[in-house]
Design a protein around this motif. Sequence first.
Motif, PDB file in Angstrom:
ATOM      1  N   VAL A   1       0.480  -9.374   1.971  1.00 12.91           N
ATOM      2  CA  VAL A   1       1.034  -9.158   2.120  1.00 12.91           C
ATOM      3  C   VAL A   1       1.730  -9.178   1.054  1.00 12.91           C
ATOM      4  O   VAL A   1       2.334  -8.156   0.566  1.00 12.91           O
ATOM      5  CB  VAL A   1       2.347  -8.626   2.936  1.00 12.91           C
ATOM      6  CG1 VAL A   1       3.806  -7.970   3.258  1.00 12.91           C
ATOM      7  CG2 VAL A   1       1.629  -8.522   4.362  1.00 12.91           C
TER       8      VAL A   1
ATOM      9  N   ARG B   1       2.533  -5.435  -1.626  1.00 11.64           N
ATOM     10  CA  ARG B   1       4.022  -5.400  -1.896  1.00 11.64           C
ATOM     11  C   ARG B   1       3.664  -5.145  -3.791  1.00 11.64           C
ATOM     12  O   ARG B   1       4.333  -3.373  -4.055  1.00 11.64           O
ATOM     13  CB  ARG B   1       4.933  -5.484  -1.560  1.00 11.64           C
ATOM     14  CG  ARG B   1       4.899  -6.065   0.146  1.00 11.64           C
ATOM     15  CD  ARG B   1       6.173  -6.920   0.656  1.00 11.64           C
ATOM     16  NE  ARG B   1       6.320  -6.718   2.148  1.00 11.64           N
ATOM     17  CZ  ARG B   1       6.972  -7.574   2.239  1.00 11.64           C
ATOM     18  NH1 ARG B   1       8.389  -8.195   2.291  1.00 11.64           N
ATOM     19  NH2 ARG B   1       7.294  -7.405   3.993  1.00 11.64           N
TER      20      ARG B   1
ATOM     21  N   TYR C   1       3.747  -8.480   9.646  1.00  4.27           N
ATOM     22  CA  TYR C   1       4.779  -7.262   9.172  1.00  4.27           C
ATOM     23  C   TYR C   1       4.581  -5.803   9.095  1.00  4.27           C
ATOM     24  O   TYR C   1       3.605  -5.827   8.248  1.00  4.27           O
ATOM     25  CB  TYR C   1       4.268  -8.256   7.280  1.00  4.27           C
ATOM     26  CG  TYR C   1       4.582  -9.112   7.489  1.00  4.27           C
ATOM     27  CD1 TYR C   1       5.615 -10.143   7.488  1.00  4.27           C
ATOM     28  CD2 TYR C   1       3.505 -10.626   7.119  1.00  4.27           C
ATOM     29  CE1 TYR C   1       6.565 -11.094   6.526  1.00  4.27           C
ATOM     30  CE2 TYR C   1       3.720 -11.601   6.782  1.00  4.27           C
ATOM     31  CZ  TYR C   1       4.969 -12.020   6.652  1.00  4.27           C
ATOM     32  OH  TYR C   1       5.462 -13.396   6.776  1.00  4.27           O
ATOM     33  N   ASP C   2       3.879  -5.176  10.427  1.00  8.57           N
ATOM     34  CA  ASP C   2       4.213  -4.110  10.650  1.00  8.57           C
ATOM     35  C   ASP C   2       5.045  -3.425  10.628  1.00  8.57           C
ATOM     36  O   ASP C   2       4.651  -2.643  11.081  1.00  8.57           O
ATOM     37  CB  ASP C   2       2.879  -4.104  11.502  1.00  8.57           C
ATOM     38  CG  ASP C   2       2.265  -2.598  12.101  1.00  8.57           C
ATOM     39  OD1 ASP C   2       1.886  -2.115  10.877  1.00  8.57           O
ATOM     40  OD2 ASP C   2       2.273  -2.129  12.714  1.00  8.57           O
TER      41      ASP C   2
ATOM     42  N   SER D   1       5.766  -1.560   5.018  1.00  6.21           N
ATOM     43  CA  SER D   1       4.522  -1.702   5.273  1.00  6.21           C
ATOM     44  C   SER D   1       3.329  -0.250   5.298  1.00  6.21           C
ATOM     45  O   SER D   1       2.673   0.501   4.281  1.00  6.21           O
ATOM     46  CB  SER D   1       3.726  -2.538   6.316  1.00  6.21           C
ATOM     47  OG  SER D   1       3.580  -3.683   5.768  1.00  6.21           O
TER      48      SER D   1
ATOM     49  N   TYR E   1       1.468   2.085   2.577  1.00  9.76           N
ATOM     50  CA  TYR E   1       0.055   3.168   3.037  1.00  9.76           C
ATOM     51  C   TYR E   1       0.520   4.717   2.805  1.00  9.76           C
ATOM     52  O   TYR E   1      -0.671   4.903   1.715  1.00  9.76           O
ATOM     53  CB  TYR E   1       0.487   2.718   5.085  1.00  9.76           C
ATOM     54  CG  TYR E   1      -0.368   1.694   5.840  1.00  9.76           C
ATOM     55  CD1 TYR E   1      -0.197   0.316   4.777  1.00  9.76           C
ATOM     56  CD2 TYR E   1       0.500   0.948   6.482  1.00  9.76           C
ATOM     57  CE1 TYR E   1      -0.570  -1.001   5.719  1.00  9.76           C
ATOM     58  CE2 TYR E   1       0.155   0.777   7.235  1.00  9.76           C
ATOM     59  CZ  TYR E   1      -0.274  -0.585   6.294  1.00  9.76           C
ATOM     60  OH  TYR E   1      -0.073  -1.782   7.520  1.00  9.76           O
TER      61      TYR E   1
ATOM     62  N   PRO F   1      -1.546  -5.565   7.994  1.00  8.93           N
ATOM     63  CA  PRO F   1      -1.657  -4.351   6.882  1.00  8.93           C
ATOM     64  C   PRO F   1      -3.048  -5.861   5.725  1.00  8.93           C
ATOM     65  O   PRO F   1      -3.504  -4.387   5.320  1.00  8.93           O
ATOM     66  CB  PRO F   1       0.032  -4.963   6.026  1.00  8.93           C
ATOM     67  CG  PRO F   1       0.531  -4.916   6.676  1.00  8.93           C
ATOM     68  CD  PRO F   1       0.015  -6.390   7.818  1.00  8.93           C
TER      69      PRO F   1
ATOM     70  N   PHE G   1      -4.416  -1.602   5.586  1.00 10.37           N
ATOM     71  CA  PHE G   1      -4.336  -0.795   4.296  1.00 10.37           C
ATOM     72  C   PHE G   1      -5.329  -0.103   3.320  1.00 10.37           C
ATOM     73  O   PHE G   1      -5.288   1.000   3.040  1.00 10.37           O
ATOM     74  CB  PHE G   1      -3.659  -1.890   3.034  1.00 10.37           C
ATOM     75  CG  PHE G   1      -4.734  -2.302   2.580  1.00 10.37           C
ATOM     76  CD1 PHE G   1      -5.296  -2.183   1.217  1.00 10.37           C
ATOM     77  CD2 PHE G   1      -5.290  -3.270   3.505  1.00 10.37           C
ATOM     78  CE1 PHE G   1      -6.443  -2.257   0.600  1.00 10.37           C
ATOM     79  CE2 PHE G   1      -6.593  -3.754   2.391  1.00 10.37           C
ATOM     80  CZ  PHE G   1      -7.117  -4.293   0.682  1.00 10.37           C
TER      81      PHE G   1
END
Length: 752
Positions: free
Chosen positions: A108, A112, A170-171, A175, A179, A506, A510
Amino acid sequence: MAKKKKSKSKQHGSPAQVSAQKQAESPEQAPKPERKTSDKKSARATSSAHGSEFAPEIGDFSMREMSAEGRFTFYALLTLVFLVPIAMNFFFTNQGMVTYDAFDTIKVWVLRIGSLVLLVSWLIDLLKNGGEIRYHKIYLLVAFLLIWMGISTVVSVSPLTAFFGKYKRYDGLWSYLIYAILFFVTIQYVTTYERIKLFARTLSLSSLFVAFYGLLQWLPSILNPAFTFIGKHVFNLKSAVHLNLDLLPWGKLPFEQYRSFSTYGNPDLLAGFLAFGVFVTLGLVLSEERRSWRVFYWIVLIINGMVMITAKSRSIWVGGAVGLILAVILLVKQKPRWMKLDYGFAGGVGLGAILVALTSLGSKSVVMNFWSRVTSIFQFNSGSALTRFQIWGAAVRAIKARPIFGWGSDTFRLVFRRFEPFAYNQSAGYQNVADNVHNFLLQLAAGIGIVGMLAFYAIMFWVIVPAVKLCVSPDEEHKGERMIFIGLLAAVVAYNVHLFFGISIPGASFLLWIVLGVLIVPRTKAVVIDPVPWVVPASAAAIMIALVPAAFSCRFLAADHHYYLASAYGTDSASALQTSLAEAQAACKLNPTIEIYRAQEVSLLTQKTLSAVQQKAKNAGALTEQTEQSITAMLNLSPYEYDSYLYASFFWNGMGQQYQSLGDTKQASYYFDKAANRLSPQIKAMPNGLALRLQYAQALQGQGKIDEALRQLRYCIKGDPKFTEAKQAYDALIKVQSQEASAAAATPAVKK
């Protein structure tokens, strides 16, 4: 206005200028950035000139040569595609580099930072060089989904969780913003067959590293019995061989030994990535004309296919089967060009899968035995299938309670205890709490409401259906493009089917959005943008703005390092406890959005305070006040988190018991009353949270309410007969009650 620049190797400037310049030099090769015609013959003529666009009869594929900034953005996207799947914390022997979560947190962080780089570099490229902004009506639906999620986040039971996502998952909304950036940037740059192929190749190479590592984790299950047998019968060795090819010290794993988990830390999470590794590589195999590369892709495909078996994840078996069926149907339509070597390698894929499956049949484990694992898919009344249905039932009840905006993205763990069935504790154990529905459709509906869920799947269908139509129509001229698109399409379908039984993270999702961007490109149109004179201040402003979330992301990573240290130092001594507490407080300061960090601080403060009270230390009062403040911060941070009330009750009941042992009945009553009063509404809200009910029973016992405490303990034992702590507490309380009754009976009555 755009300034025309000349170069021997390429043309620069706005797309309109480049088009005019190219037309002057070579009219038959002139791109047409704003072509609106639907004349397929004309489009094919343009395609022949340009060379390598997929399905040129649809959409507008004319594209100027990328600028230096454009190339940077494109290759940054490829770097992200390669790095995220293999990203993990490799520094487990260096205490100064370790994070508590070695997998998802690292991925993640890379996403980011990487998405910010992509967004800023695209903007700089557009402002400095001008260019095409490719667009499609699907942008409106993506924007609607993000806005809906934003509203859901604001009205969520935990806005912070809904935005950042649950720890190790971390959804959350952040996130989905990532996407959207990846989806958009992909559409802007992955616009020709060569770029699509380069993207697919990058993903395939990344999958090679991931799958090979997963294979190393599984191989000892085959080699150890073989070496043990040879050692016993050939070299007369008495000890068994315990070979470990995984050089990283993972310690005890929360799943069966020798299941492949690779760089994802969990076989079920690895399974989602394999949907892309397998099918994208399959598309590359059938599109490649060079024998050496074709052989290489076959090898990558075989390794990916084997790990799809060794992960022992049923969700990817079902998803892979559906994706393979779709791929076969489309390939039959396209009639791909087969080489002689393909027949041998295709047999190798099948043989490898069969051998991996056969070698597992001797295992007594239901999970590790391939046949038992496959047949368990159809056993709905036992095992994990039973618990999954119970979790799905809880999700349905949660959806009914808040059907419009849901409870907030990735907040299912926070509300599960409020809707879990009584039988779940018997099936999964009282300590087990579902942090995910294991059904993405229900997960979305519970998180962002039914409308948000429908918007997500509308995006999926809007991309998949036209892509299927494109792949059905055979085209000899663009057969290579068709092969790769079939692989990408099958990967999207396989991953979505996998999500029906699995978890979206993620680190795999992704790729879904990048592939969706590639698949929608043939349907896009373009609008021409000229360079702007104020590119420098605009670029500087964009960089400065991007530094804010980038800085937070780095703090987010550093906080997890301190969280690890707080666990690593332990509590064996007063100095170790103090060091651990300092590290936990540093984690909370760096990232105050994760309640598990605050819970660790509360736990360590509780130990320190109870010790100070027992020893009647001078700082006992200050420590008590500090712990209470930390508990308040923890409960305010996430008032729906079940574990937060557990940690708070450990302190309140512990203090009551400590003062009771010291003979201070007034202070003991204060803490027992506080525990009972604070836990009572939570027991009503989460009736099947048995661990919390045990704490409530202990508070009632401290208040002298023995009958009510026994009733709570009986509920715990009935809920989970294996709840030994509740059974021991019940037996002890019955014994005390019996002793008190015997003592009362033996005491002579006092005459008035």
